[in-house]
Design an enzyme around this catalytic site. Structure first.
Site, PDB file in Angstrom:
ATOM      1  N   LYS A 191      55.560 -29.911  58.538  1.00  0.00           N
ATOM      2  CA  LYS A 191      55.694 -29.716  59.988  1.00  0.00           C
ATOM      3  C   LYS A 191      57.037 -30.229  60.485  1.00  0.00           C
ATOM      4  O   LYS A 191      57.681 -29.604  61.337  1.00  0.00           O
ATOM      5  CB  LYS A 191      54.553 -30.446  60.713  1.00  0.00           C
ATOM      6  N   HIS A 214      43.283   8.794  35.198  1.00  0.00           N
ATOM      7  CA  HIS A 214      43.132   8.687  36.656  1.00  0.00           C
ATOM      8  C   HIS A 214      41.771   8.126  37.040  1.00  0.00           C
ATOM      9  O   HIS A 214      41.074   8.650  37.896  1.00  0.00           O
ATOM     10  CB  HIS A 214      43.362  10.045  37.314  1.00  0.00           C
TER      11      HIS A 214
END
Length: 508
Positions: free
Chosen positions: A139, A270
């Site tokens: 922070k 696929h």
């Protein structure tokens, strides 16, 4: 950017490996070091002077080490703003020293859970002081450098060398971002541990390991894989796996998992199987799988659940395929298969775990349970006057397994150990059946006596009517249509058997 020299540091870490070069730099720069417990002893062992946190705070480590750094003199030293006159005045009033660098890591919670430890041991690995230090320092990145993981030691060492013992604002903001990534990942795993029993409706996913792929489904799409593939596979040969490879590999390992205890082989393209078969050897299973569609097998993903021997390797070597997956390869088989340098060979070390699936959708995410249901002969409910024979039941089980892993709408035609064909991803079930019939015939399969599996119910009797004309003898489907009886009645007239499972296997 201006460099801010580090004059003081708080170091308290679980993992101390590779920390020595940083201690040496801090010692050389005359940095004042604060530390605790084992870390303090380690640093002193490097010949550096250390002030114990207990001496700074006036409090010992208490409650079995649960409270060590949680004190205003520590957090005030990290959080006070160096350009704020009020903060500086209060820091002076309460004798709070500035802390410019925080090096802290977290107790190994994730690893402790994975080890199968007791709940008491797991709870004790929930870090309190460390996570608070990380958040505080991140922070206040304008004034403080935070190192939240041993993985960042090398980066800090390099930047301290380049900046003569200091960091830039850009450096500090970068390390702050990394720190919040560490803390959020940690909290995600703690929440998910508790949520195994609480089932709070919230989705938390965090993966630290990522790999940039060459591209996504198409070259204009960027893509990454998040996870640890090395935990699942050892790659023995070939180029890097692509996005499309990974999607096909995922489909392949899910399908082959249905055939535990049997010798099975599958060829996928696929996401759909163009060939699946069982045999007495890998070679036999491969040849039968290949027969189902010798055209689509080109460039496919191959998988077996048994060791690939030389005989099987020689048989499939002439085929161009992208990936071959197996639990093991004989050395002489590898010699053959490595003859093509780009061919990807994967040893699957373990099964894919997990019980959930997630997918981005619209402006959110959908989650569902994995489809882990697999029907056996005991699950079949005979709906027709004629019951299937034992051999036909075996064939129906086989067909249903393949059908479960094929894109909807789908129809599968097979015998008890070989896929003949499938109709894949059609907008109507009739179209799926017609596609399957045409494909089976084009590859020379005789459908008389074969079986048919459908991923969902038949809304009309048209599919069984068409199948009957081709000689299909038995059918498996979930049932549940308000017109089920129409299909049953036709099968009775045609002398076909039909079983219902009560379980639908849509796959979109």
């Amino acid at each position: 950017m201006a460099v801010k020299k580090i004059e003081s540091a708080l170091i308290s870490v679980f993992y101390k490996d590779n920390l020595e070069p940083i201690i040496a730099q801090l010692k050389e720069q005359g940095v004042k070091i604060y530390s605790t417990g084992g870390t303090q002893k380690f640093i002193e062992g490097q010949g550096a002077e250390v002030t114990a946190v207990e001496d700074l705070t006036g409090y010992p480590s208490i409650f079995g080490g649960r409270v060590k750094t949680l004190h205003p003199k520590v957090f005030g030293g990290i959080l006070h703003r160096r350009e704020d006159d009020g903060d500086l005045s209060q820091a002076q009033e309460f004798a709070i020293p500035a802390i410019d660098l925080v090096i802290v890591d977290l107790y190994p919670f994730e690893e402790t859970v994975a080890s199968g430890a007791s709940e008491q041991d797991i709870i004790e690995k929930i870090d309190i002081g460390g996570i608070s230090l990380i958040r505080a320092a991140a922070k206040n990145f304008k004034d403080v450098t935070i190192i939240a993981s041993r993985d960042q030691y090398g980066e800090l060492e390099e930047r301290l060398k380049n900046n003569q013992g200091g960091t830039t604002l850009e450096d500090r903001k970068y390390f702050a971002a990394k720190a919040f990534q560490v803390s959020s990942h940690y909290d995600t795993h703690i929440f998910n541990y508790f949520n195994q029993t609480e089932e709070i409706p919230a989705l938390k996913v965090s993966e630290n390991t990522s790999k940039a792929l060459r591209y996504g489904e198409n070259p204009h799409q960027k893509a990454h894989f998040y996870g640890k593939l090395e935990d699942l596979f050892d790659q023995l040969n070939g180029k890097e796996l692509s996005y499309n490879n990974l999607v096909d590999v995922d489909a392949a390992v899910a399908l082959i998992a249905e055939f535990d205890g049997e010798t099975a082989f599958a060829i996928l393209k696929h996401n759909n199987a163009c060939g699946v078969a069982k045999g007495n050897s890998v070679k036999e299973a491969y040849l039968k799988a290949f027969e189902a569609d010798t055209l689509s097998a080109f460039g496919g993903v191959l998988i077996t659940n048994q060791t690939v021997d030389k005989a099987a390797a020689e048989e499939m070597h002439s085929l161009f395929f992208e990936v071959l997956i197996a639990p093991a390869f004989d050395e002489d088989a590898l010699e053959v298969l490595k003859g093509k340098k780009n061919r990807i060979l994967l040893v699957q070390k373990t099964k894919v775990g997990g019980t959930k699936q997630i997918k981005t959708l619209l402006n959110g995410i959908i989650e569902q349970d994995k489809d882990l249901a697999t029907e056996t002969k005991e699950d079949f409910k005979v709906a027709t006057k004629v019951a299937p024979t034992e051999e036909q039941k075996d064939a129906l089980v086989f067909a249903a397994k393949v059908c479960k892993h094929t894109k909807s709408n789908t129809i599968v035609l097979s015998n008890k150990d070989q896929l003949f064909s499938s109709g894949v991803g059609q907008t109507s079930r009739v179209d799926a059946l017609k596609q399957a019939i045409e494909k089976a015939k084009s590859f020379g399969f005789e459908l008389k006596g074969s079986v048919m599996a459908s991923d969902a119910f038949f809304p009309f009797p048209d599919c069984v009517e068409i199948a009957s004309k081709e000689g299909v003898a038995a059918v498996v489907q979930p049932g549940g249509s308000i017109k089920d009886q129409d299909s049953i009645d036709f099968c009775d007239k045609a002398g076909m058997s039909m079983v219902m499972t009560g379980v639908r296997h849509f796959k979109h």
